[in-house]
Motif scaffolding. Structure first.
Motif, PDB file in Angstrom:
ATOM      1  N   LEU A 181      17.432  -8.123   9.302  1.00 39.62           N
ATOM      2  CA  LEU A 181      18.058  -7.674  10.357  1.00 39.62           C
ATOM      3  C   LEU A 181      17.394  -6.492  11.221  1.00 39.62           C
ATOM      4  N   SER A 182      17.575  -6.344  12.517  1.00 42.99           N
ATOM      5  CA  SER A 182      17.351  -5.025  13.131  1.00 42.99           C
ATOM      6  C   SER A 182      18.342  -5.099  14.458  1.00 42.99           C
ATOM      7  N   LYS A 183      18.168  -4.308  15.312  1.00 39.17           N
ATOM      8  CA  LYS A 183      18.918  -4.120  16.356  1.00 39.17           C
ATOM      9  C   LYS A 183      18.021  -4.104  17.650  1.00 39.17           C
ATOM     10  N   ASP A 184      18.409  -4.741  18.745  1.00 42.96           N
ATOM     11  CA  ASP A 184      17.428  -5.047  19.972  1.00 42.96           C
ATOM     12  C   ASP A 184      17.845  -3.509  20.683  1.00 42.96           C
TER      13      ASP A 184
ATOM     14  N   GLY B 143      11.130  -1.884  11.270  1.00 42.87           N
ATOM     15  CA  GLY B 143      12.419  -1.705  11.701  1.00 42.87           C
ATOM     16  C   GLY B 143      13.269  -2.595  11.340  1.00 42.87           C
ATOM     17  N   MET B 144      13.113  -3.172  10.043  1.00 43.80           N
ATOM     18  CA  MET B 144      14.216  -4.229   9.752  1.00 43.80           C
ATOM     19  C   MET B 144      14.991  -3.660   8.425  1.00 43.80           C
ATOM     20  N   SER B 145      15.983  -4.279   8.231  1.00 46.41           N
ATOM     21  CA  SER B 145      16.894  -3.895   7.109  1.00 46.41           C
ATOM     22  C   SER B 145      17.760  -4.996   6.765  1.00 46.41           C
ATOM     23  N   PHE B 146      18.517  -5.032   5.468  1.00 53.42           N
ATOM     24  CA  PHE B 146      19.200  -6.330   5.133  1.00 53.42           C
ATOM     25  C   PHE B 146      20.648  -5.982   5.630  1.00 53.42           C
ATOM     26  N   ALA B 147      20.889  -4.678   6.118  1.00 50.08           N
ATOM     27  CA  ALA B 147      22.265  -4.410   6.690  1.00 50.08           C
ATOM     28  C   ALA B 147      22.328  -3.408   7.666  1.00 50.08           C
ATOM     29  N   ILE B 148      22.954  -3.623   8.807  1.00 48.79           N
ATOM     30  CA  ILE B 148      22.914  -2.621   9.891  1.00 48.79           C
ATOM     31  C   ILE B 148      24.540  -2.286  10.431  1.00 48.79           C
ATOM     32  N   GLU B 149      24.594  -1.366  10.865  1.00 54.54           N
ATOM     33  CA  GLU B 149      26.063  -0.801  11.314  1.00 54.54           C
ATOM     34  C   GLU B 149      26.104  -0.800  12.683  1.00 54.54           C
ATOM     35  N   GLY B 150      27.333  -0.504  13.305  1.00 56.86           N
ATOM     36  CA  GLY B 150      27.271  -0.682  14.755  1.00 56.86           C
ATOM     37  C   GLY B 150      28.704  -1.080  15.143  1.00 56.86           C
ATOM     38  N   ARG B 151      28.872  -0.941  16.490  1.00 53.75           N
ATOM     39  CA  ARG B 151      30.197  -1.433  16.992  1.00 53.75           C
ATOM     40  C   ARG B 151      29.659  -2.452  17.958  1.00 53.75           C
TER      41      ARG B 151
ATOM     42  N   SER C 299       0.744  -1.217  -0.013  1.00 54.23           N
ATOM     43  CA  SER C 299      -0.083   0.080   0.152  1.00 54.23           C
ATOM     44  C   SER C 299       0.849   1.301   0.027  1.00 54.23           C
ATOM     45  N   GLY C 300       1.905   1.150  -0.724  1.00 54.64           N
ATOM     46  CA  GLY C 300       2.787   2.455  -0.739  1.00 54.64           C
ATOM     47  C   GLY C 300       3.764   2.622   0.254  1.00 54.64           C
ATOM     48  N   ALA C 301       3.608   1.641   1.359  1.00 53.66           N
ATOM     49  CA  ALA C 301       4.560   1.880   2.551  1.00 53.66           C
ATOM     50  C   ALA C 301       5.660   0.858   2.503  1.00 53.66           C
ATOM     51  N   ASP C 302       6.877   1.205   2.814  1.00 49.13           N
ATOM     52  CA  ASP C 302       8.171   0.173   2.842  1.00 49.13           C
ATOM     53  C   ASP C 302       7.680  -0.443   4.354  1.00 49.13           C
ATOM     54  N   ALA C 303       7.261  -1.922   4.168  1.00 44.06           N
ATOM     55  CA  ALA C 303       6.994  -2.866   4.925  1.00 44.06           C
ATOM     56  C   ALA C 303       8.328  -2.985   5.895  1.00 44.06           C
ATOM     57  N   MET C 304       9.521  -3.128   5.261  1.00 39.78           N
ATOM     58  CA  MET C 304      10.698  -3.458   6.271  1.00 39.78           C
ATOM     59  C   MET C 304      10.880  -2.493   7.149  1.00 39.78           C
ATOM     60  N   LYS C 305      10.992  -0.974   6.579  1.00 34.28           N
ATOM     61  CA  LYS C 305      11.279   0.081   7.316  1.00 34.28           C
ATOM     62  C   LYS C 305      10.218   0.147   8.441  1.00 34.28           C
ATOM     63  N   GLY C 306       8.955  -0.215   8.174  1.00 29.82           N
ATOM     64  CA  GLY C 306       7.892  -0.026   9.087  1.00 29.82           C
ATOM     65  C   GLY C 306       8.108  -0.872  10.353  1.00 29.82           C
TER      66      GLY C 306
END
Length: 188
Positions: A148-151, A86-94, A77-84
């Motif tokens: 992927l997401s972050k806790d 809180g998910m992605s295919f790549a995440i950055e962090g330490r 419905s025009g909305a990014d389901a993954m972004k909604g």
């Protein structure tokens, strides 16, 4: 969604053999796309690291990216389901608490002998240097989707689907000086 319900194969980026990266084996009216999706890896490296250096038995490995998956599947419905979610295919962090920036990525691999599966990599991303593998989780499976997401604490979370409880949290163990999966207990 109704416009793509009868689609059996979806074409986005095509490999040399003209096979779509994503094909669907089922009915979108009855099942979510990530459940019936089959992924066909077509690249021989991930972030500059050759597939056979990630695992000797691999001939192909393709990192999941939104541009490789039909928009009709990712945008409901025009909305990014993954972004909604809180998910992605790549995440950055330490993720290990070190000064070096790290990236966690998910994708699909294919062994030279034929079997396919899902992988998650954590790579060190040194400034100006080549990525270094810090952690690899790879499993042969017919359901290769991963996200992927972050806790709450910033640890990487690997999801097997977009609307389920199938997840694993990756934790840095200071005593063992390595990454490992946390037992599932608390809610994200």
């Amino acid at each position: 969604m109704a416009g793509i319900a009868g689609v059996v194969a979806l074409t986005t980026v095509q490999a040399a053999a003209e096979q779509a990266f994503v094909t669907l084996n089922g009915d979108l009216k009855k099942e979510a796309w990530w459940v019936i999706a089959e992924f066909h890896p077509f690249t021989t490296e991930v972030r500059g690291i050759p597939a056979n250096q990630i695992r000797k038995s691999w001939c192909k490995a393709t990192e999941f990216r939104k541009d490789l998956i039909p928009k009709e599947l990712l945008f409901e419905s025009g909305a990014d389901a993954m972004k909604g979610a809180g998910m992605s295919f790549a995440i950055e962090g330490r993720f290990d608490g070190a000064a070096t920036r790290q990236i966690a990525v998910v994708g699909v691999f294919q062994e030279c002998a034929g079997p396919k599966g899902r992988f998650m990599l954590v790579l060190d991303q040194p400034d100006g240097g080549k990525p270094k593998i810090r952690f690899l989780d790879a499993v042969r499976t017919n359901r290769q989707f991963g996200a992927l997401s972050k806790d709450k604490g910033g640890k990487p979370v690997l999801w097997e689907c977009m609307e389920c409880d199938g997840y694993s949290v990756l934790k840095w163990d200071r005593k063992k000086n390595r990454f490992g999966w946390e037992p599932q207990a608390e809610e994200l």
